[in-house]
Design an enzyme around this catalytic site. Structure first.
Site, short mmCIF file in Angstrom:
data_model
loop_
_atom_site.label_atom_id
_atom_site.label_comp_id
_atom_site.label_asym_id
_atom_site.label_seq_id
_atom_site.Cartn_x
_atom_site.Cartn_y
_atom_site.Cartn_z
N HIS A 1 -10.00 4.92 0.48
CA HIS A 1 -8.90 4.78 1.41
C HIS A 1 -9.77 5.71 2.85
CE1 HIS A 1 -5.13 4.49 -0.73
NE2 HIS A 1 -6.14 3.93 -1.33
N GLY A 2 -9.40 6.11 4.20
CA GLY A 2 -9.49 6.59 5.02
C GLY A 2 -10.83 6.12 5.58
N HIS B 1 -7.57 9.77 5.58
CA HIS B 1 -6.59 8.92 6.68
C HIS B 1 -6.61 9.41 8.22
CE1 HIS B 1 -4.23 7.44 3.01
NE2 HIS B 1 -5.19 6.90 3.53
N ASP C 1 0.62 -1.09 -0.07
CA ASP C 1 0.22 0.61 0.16
C ASP C 1 0.87 1.19 0.44
OD1 ASP C 1 -2.36 1.26 0.32
OD2 ASP C 1 -2.29 1.24 2.33
N SER D 1 -11.98 3.81 8.15
CA SER D 1 -12.20 3.96 9.80
C SER D 1 -12.41 4.75 10.05
CB SER D 1 -10.31 3.79 10.36
OG SER D 1 -9.52 3.06 10.20
#
Length: 281
Positions: free
Chosen positions: A205-206, A177, A83, A208
């Protein structure tokens, strides 16, 4: 078994489910992903970032070997992915370390240079049967796919894919992120517009920082690969802090790493369950 990322992504896209991809840093991270995949019966991608490789002294092989060993257990379907690779030397170790896919990140470069560098990375990777993910750079000052406030223009995305030949595209639709609270709001209409313009799977992406319900909606609108990293680290660190607070004289790392691994396993299990096919939740 160790699977190809391309196959898992194609399967998820065809079934309308999200494929979770977890960034790992320690052996405990790898074990947590494998244990959760076994617990849920869901496939997953294990991701090793260039930053994680740097943490391990620049050597990708230890974590990669741990992942391939975990995947060797017949009841687990895992793929290995590198990644945010900016270093061409690390890119060229993708197949050697057992990974079947790589996210080549030239987004710091001006647009034309990003396209040229990514096109060359794709040419090299495709010659070795590897799947390539990438992202747009700072086109028109909008930032890259993980810049807070950035948004991907569907036409820019379509041009980037056409000119580079990438197999998957990370897009900016509202996540970022390293978020430690799950408060990100995604632009679902934009995801659908990009999906309609871009012929390859889309990557978030990001993730979480995105609530599960919103992630499911993102998948329904066209997102396929869902990258998750910080969520594992939050679970890990919270558990370690709690264990050491209860036993401040503890010196055996196994005593706090084991519950931390269990906490990450629970977090990964929760994500895999949330992103499964609608009729399996």
């Amino acid at each position: 078994m160790l699977c190809r990322s391309a196959d898992l992504i194609a399967e998820a896209r065809a079934s309308g489910s999200g494929l979770a991809a977890f960034n790992v840093i320690t052996l405990e991270h790898v074990q947590a992903v494998a244990d959760a995949a076994r617990r849920t019966g869901r496939p997953a991608i294990v991701q090793i970032s260039q930053n994680a490789v740097r943490h391990h002294g620049g050597d990708v092989m230890p974590l990669a070997a741990a992942t391939t060993a975990a995947a060797g257990r017949a009841d687990v379907r895992l793929a290995l992915h590198l990644d945010h690779v900016e270093d061409v030397a690390l890119l060229h170790r993708t197949a050697e370390c057992g990974a079947s896919s790589v996210m080549f990140d030239a987004s710091r470069l001006p647009d034309d240079e990003n396209i040229a560098a990514t096109r060359e990375a794709v040419r090299w990777a495709h010659g070795r049967g590897l799947f390539v993910e990438a992202e747009l750079g700072e086109i028109g000052g909008k930032g890259s796919a993980h810049t807070p406030g950035a948004r991907t223009d569907p036409r820019d995305a379509a041009r980037f894919v056409a000119e580079t030949g990438v197999d998957a595209l990370a897009v900016a639709v509202g996540s970022s992120h390293a978020m430690v609270s799950r408060t990100a709001a995604l632009d679902l209409a934009l995801i659908a517009r990009i999906r309609d313009e871009v012929p390859v799977p889309l990557v978030l992406h990001g993730s979480s920082g995105v609530p599960h319900g919103t992630l499911r909606a993102a998948v329904a609108h066209g997102m396929t690969k869902i990258n998750i990293g910080t969520l594992l680290n939050i679970s890990f660190t919270r558990s370690v802090r709690a264990t050491l607070a209860e036993s401040p004289d503890l010196v055996d790392p196994r005593r706090y790493l084991a519950p931390a691994r269990d906490a990450m396993t629970d977090a990964v299990t929760d994500c895999l369950t949330a992103l499964g096919p609608p009729d399996a939740r």
